[in-house]
Design a protein around this motif. Structure first.
Motif, mmCIF file in Angstrom:
data_model
loop_
_atom_site.group_PDB
_atom_site.id
_atom_site.type_symbol
_atom_site.label_atom_id
_atom_site.label_comp_id
_atom_site.label_asym_id
_atom_site.label_seq_id
_atom_site.Cartn_x
_atom_site.Cartn_y
_atom_site.Cartn_z
ATOM 1 N N MET B 1 0.851 -1.200 0.000
ATOM 2 C CA MET B 1 0.000 0.000 0.000
ATOM 3 C C MET B 1 0.887 1.250 0.000
ATOM 4 N N SER B 2 0.493 2.231 -0.791
ATOM 5 C CA SER B 2 1.301 3.450 -0.850
ATOM 6 C C SER B 2 1.185 4.220 0.459
ATOM 7 N N GLU B 3 2.114 5.106 0.668
ATOM 8 C CA GLU B 3 2.087 5.952 1.862
ATOM 9 C C GLU B 3 0.800 6.790 1.888
ATOM 10 N N PHE B 4 0.413 7.255 0.691
ATOM 11 C CA PHE B 4 -0.807 8.067 0.597
ATOM 12 C C PHE B 4 -2.035 7.255 1.029
ATOM 13 N N ALA B 5 -2.133 6.023 0.511
ATOM 14 C CA ALA B 5 -3.268 5.161 0.859
ATOM 15 C C ALA B 5 -3.298 4.893 2.362
ATOM 16 N N ARG B 6 -2.106 4.725 2.934
ATOM 17 C CA ARG B 6 -2.037 4.460 4.371
ATOM 18 C C ARG B 6 -2.557 5.670 5.169
ATOM 19 N N GLN B 7 -2.135 6.838 4.732
ATOM 20 C CA GLN B 7 -2.591 8.064 5.426
ATOM 21 C C GLN B 7 -4.106 8.219 5.325
ATOM 22 N N VAL B 8 -4.626 7.919 4.140
ATOM 23 C CA VAL B 8 -6.075 8.024 3.930
ATOM 24 C C VAL B 8 -6.799 7.049 4.858
ATOM 25 N N GLU B 9 -6.272 5.832 4.925
ATOM 26 C CA GLU B 9 -6.931 4.804 5.726
ATOM 27 C C GLU B 9 -6.923 5.160 7.219
ATOM 28 N N THR B 10 -5.852 5.798 7.656
ATOM 29 C CA THR B 10 -5.759 6.206 9.062
ATOM 30 C C THR B 10 -6.896 7.142 9.452
ATOM 31 N N LEU B 11 -7.367 7.909 8.474
ATOM 32 C CA LEU B 11 -8.408 8.895 8.789
ATOM 33 C C LEU B 11 -9.821 8.309 8.732
ATOM 34 N N ARG B 12 -9.910 7.041 8.294
ATOM 35 C CA ARG B 12 -11.240 6.438 8.120
ATOM 36 C C ARG B 12 -12.098 6.456 9.384
ATOM 37 N N PRO B 13 -11.571 6.049 10.549
ATOM 38 C CA PRO B 13 -12.430 6.040 11.749
ATOM 39 C C PRO B 13 -13.009 7.409 12.072
ATOM 40 N N GLN B 14 -12.189 8.430 11.880
ATOM 41 C CA GLN B 14 -12.660 9.781 12.178
ATOM 42 C C GLN B 14 -13.764 10.186 11.187
ATOM 43 N N LEU B 15 -13.551 9.882 9.917
ATOM 44 C CA LEU B 15 -14.568 10.210 8.905
ATOM 45 C C LEU B 15 -15.865 9.462 9.196
ATOM 46 N N LEU B 16 -15.730 8.212 9.624
ATOM 47 C CA LEU B 16 -16.923 7.421 9.946
ATOM 48 C C LEU B 16 -17.710 8.046 11.089
ATOM 49 N N ARG B 17 -16.983 8.511 12.076
ATOM 50 C CA ARG B 17 -17.654 9.114 13.224
ATOM 51 C C ARG B 17 -18.422 10.373 12.787
ATOM 52 N N TYR B 18 -17.776 11.181 11.959
ATOM 53 C CA TYR B 18 -18.425 12.398 11.469
ATOM 54 C C TYR B 18 -19.672 12.043 10.655
ATOM 55 N N ALA B 19 -19.518 11.050 9.788
ATOM 56 C CA ALA B 19 -20.641 10.667 8.925
ATOM 57 C C ALA B 19 -21.798 10.123 9.763
ATOM 58 N N ARG B 20 -21.468 9.357 10.798
ATOM 59 C CA ARG B 20 -22.524 8.802 11.664
ATOM 60 C C ARG B 20 -23.275 9.888 12.405
ATOM 61 N N THR B 21 -22.550 10.873 12.909
ATOM 62 C CA THR B 21 -23.224 11.950 13.645
ATOM 63 C C THR B 21 -24.209 12.663 12.726
ATOM 64 N N GLN B 22 -23.835 12.815 11.465
ATOM 65 C CA GLN B 22 -24.706 13.511 10.531
ATOM 66 C C GLN B 22 -25.861 12.630 10.060
ATOM 67 N N LEU B 23 -25.549 11.370 9.756
ATOM 68 C CA LEU B 23 -26.556 10.516 9.097
ATOM 69 C C LEU B 23 -27.384 9.704 10.076
ATOM 70 N N ARG B 24 -26.822 9.418 11.239
ATOM 71 C CA ARG B 24 -27.509 8.612 12.263
ATOM 72 C C ARG B 24 -27.896 7.241 11.738
ATOM 73 N N ASN B 25 -27.052 6.687 10.869
ATOM 74 C CA ASN B 25 -27.311 5.360 10.332
ATOM 75 C C ASN B 25 -25.957 4.782 9.917
ATOM 76 N N ASP B 26 -25.588 3.650 10.514
ATOM 77 C CA ASP B 26 -24.250 3.100 10.296
ATOM 78 C C ASP B 26 -24.003 2.691 8.850
ATOM 79 N N ALA B 27 -25.017 2.076 8.224
ATOM 80 C CA ALA B 27 -24.821 1.586 6.855
ATOM 81 C C ALA B 27 -24.628 2.758 5.883
#
Lengths: 69, 186
Positions: B1-27
């Protein structure tokens, strides 16, 4: 238009001002009510604090420029 | 995996949390975030490095989240009993006077300079009834106009005003309980 508003109506206007421009008459009614009602002045200050908090939260959340831990 | 892909993946949990607060639906949140990560990995050259990676991804996330809201607008606007509760009735007597007067919150700086305050604020937003939470976040995080929110969710202006009004009163009450009177929000 009647300028006298109840605390409940004043509260509604204060919150609506977050989402729309109040009319001059509405703003005047608020000023007159605040002049005589310390309780609603407190609510106004709370609403102002919440507005500041949301603005800061947006920056903090989107680019990490929030208060240090 | 490229360094860029790794950095992007690291931010996934945070993005998920933001998306959940807005959407109120995990899927839906997961879908929105996956779409963001796909954009990032398929077009990494679009990230010019002029902003932080997180800021760039959040910019994309906001669009993807609006797509989800639009797609699920009918489910997004179903009102729970909590959404329906008339908060005004709890705060005001029949004659329009306060039941319990608002308290002094002190100077804004006292609170706004503390990271903990923002943790309580986020918890309070997450505690809003789902539909109120969605429209409140659309206004405050996505920064959509009330007209845009009505259009995306296919609701009337009157319904939106009521939801925003109740959300703001609940948020105030939660801050009072959880921060200004020093009882923890759980």
């Amino acid at each position: 238009m009647e300028l006298k508003r109840s605390c409940r109506e004043v509260t509604r206007l204060v919150l609506e001002s977050e989402d729309r421009e109040l009319t001059a008459t509405e703003r005047l009614a608020l000023q007159m009510h605040w002049g005589i009602c310390a309780t609603c002045r407190k609510f106004r200050d709370q609403a102002q604090l919440m507005r500041d908090a949301m603005a800061r939260w947006r920056r903090y959340r989107d680019d990490d420029s929030g208060p240090a831990a | 995996m490229s360094e860029f892909a790794r950095q992007v993946e690291t931010l996934r949990p945070q993005l998920l949390r933001y998306a959940r607060t807005q959407l109120r639906n995990d899927a839906w949140a997961e879908d929105a975030v996956s779409e963001v990560l796909l954009v990032a990995l398929e077009k990494p050259q679009a990230f010019a490095g002029q902003s932080q990676l997180k800021t760039w991804l959040i910019g994309i996330l906001k669009h993807k989240v609006v797509d989800q809201l639009r797609r699920h607008s009918r489910e997004c606007t179903i009102l729970s009993d909590d959404d329906e509760t008339d908060v005004d009735e709890l705060l005001f007597k029949a004659d329009g006077h306060w039941r319990e007067a608002p308290q002094e919150w002190g100077s804004p700086e006292q609170s706004l300079n503390q990271r903990q305050f923002f943790e309580v604020l986020e918890l309070c937003m997450e505690h809003l009834p789902a539909t109120q939470g969605r429209v409140f976040m659309m206004r405050e995080w996505l920064e959509l106009s009330t007209d845009e929110i009505c259009k995306e969710l296919a609701i009337t202006a009157t319904n939106l005003w009521v939801l925003l009004h109740r959300a703001r009163l609940r948020l105030r009450d939660c801050l009072q309980q959880g921060w200004f009177s020093g009882r923890p929000v759980t």
